[in-house]
Design an enzyme around this catalytic site. Structure first.
Site, PDB file in Angstrom:
ATOM      1  CD  GLU A 112      11.571  33.270  -4.599  1.00  0.00           C
ATOM      2  OE1 GLU A 112      10.821  33.028  -3.624  1.00  0.00           O
ATOM      3  OE2 GLU A 112      12.614  32.647  -4.825  1.00  0.00           O
ATOM      4  CG  ASP A 114      14.505  33.824  -7.379  1.00  0.00           C
ATOM      5  OD1 ASP A 114      13.987  34.547  -6.519  1.00  0.00           O
ATOM      6  OD2 ASP A 114      14.253  32.610  -7.499  1.00  0.00           O
ATOM      7  CD  GLU A 116      18.490  31.538  -6.832  1.00  0.00           C
ATOM      8  OE1 GLU A 116      18.174  31.057  -5.734  1.00  0.00           O
ATOM      9  OE2 GLU A 116      18.321  30.950  -7.915  1.00  0.00           O
TER      10      GLU A 116
END
Length: 287
Positions: A112, A114, A116
């Protein structure tokens, strides 16, 4: 002989047309061509401008999310985002690549990448957290403060992912580099990833309590064209690392990007896992 040449020409034209059609579809900025919503409540998901803009909403009942229709083995991915305004403590707006979503359950070895955005009370900074999961290895969070207000207008957030490196960009400024160091024992994403974006609530994202009187919180997205190599299984990953994809030629930051990168790290770094007492082995290569 002439007939064979004509047949060969038509065959190559057909193949080229198929590739062109696939790329044209991916490069179309209409949400519904390349993405689908994961949100069941229609009040939490709205599209406008003929599918060129999407709004996700969150209240104390639920948030919202969407996902790409295809999986990818490499690419230079981006999303234009405008974050929720006002007091947004506990509100997390995301754009990321993941090997698991609502249709493919994450396993212990998931990958993953990311973006955020961690909301906060008005007047406090909204932190941008990036993270890299590889073969299930986590704990690689970095957080920066932004040099602009991300709630007033759209900004472009990008992820370069090829066989050499992963680079996170804010607009055209690189903010994080993660090199492929598998030969040194550092895990690196190695399976197809899907694009996902979401608006959700997390108590850990802020030291302040969420003020639900500001709900519904709204995040806006644009830029639904995709520059990526479609790939749904590990068998096509090698093809996605080929030189026929332009992003695979990006191996290093150029001199201007390097200066901008170092400026962000010196002026805007809020938290870096590499600053711990026992830094991970990749930290000396990615600074």
């Amino acid at each position: 002989m002439a007939f064979s040449v004509v047949r060969l020409f038509l065959f190559l034209l057909l193949i080229g047309g198929g590739v062109l059609a696939r790329e044209t579809n991916l490069l179309d900025g209409n949400f519904y061509h390349n993405y689908r919503t994961l949100t069941t409540d229609s009040s939490h998901f709205r599209s406008s401008n003929n599918g060129r803009e999407v709004r996700l909403s969150m209240d104390n009942s639920s948030g919202a999310s969407f996902v790409s229709k295809q999986w990818f083995g490499s690419g230079f991915f981006h999303m234009k985002i405008k974050l929720p305004r006002g007091n947004s403590a506990g509100v997390v707006t995301t754009f990321y690549l993941t090997s698991g979503d609502g249709d493919r359950v994450k396993d212990k070895a998931h990958d993953e990448l990311d973006f955020e955005f961690l909301g906060n009370i008005k007047g406090e900074p909204i932190l941008l957290q990036t993270n890299v999961f590889a073969n299930g290895t986590a704990g690689r969070e970095q957080r920066i403060t932004l040099w602009f207000d991300p709630t007033t207008e759209y900004h472009d957030y990008k992820i370069l992912w090829n066989q050499n490196q992963i680079v996170f960009y804010v607009d055209d400024i690189p903010i994080r580099v993660f090199k492929n160091l598998t030969e040194s024992g550092v895990p690196f994403p190695s399976q197809p990833l899907q694009i996902q974006a979401s608006l959700w609530h997390a108590k850990w994202a802020s030291q302040n309590e969420t003020d639900w009187s500001y709900a519904p919180f709204k995040a806006h997205y644009q830029g639904f064209d995709i520059s990526g190599c479609p790939c749904a299984t590990k068998q096509c990953m090698i093809e996605c690392y080929g030189q026929n994809y332009w992003w695979n030629d990006i191996r290093e930051l150029n001199s201007d990007q390097r200066r901008a990168y170092e400026d962000v790290r010196s002026r805007h770094m809020h938290y870096d896992y590499c600053a711990s007492h026992t830094p991970a082995p990749e930290c000396s290569f990615n600074s």
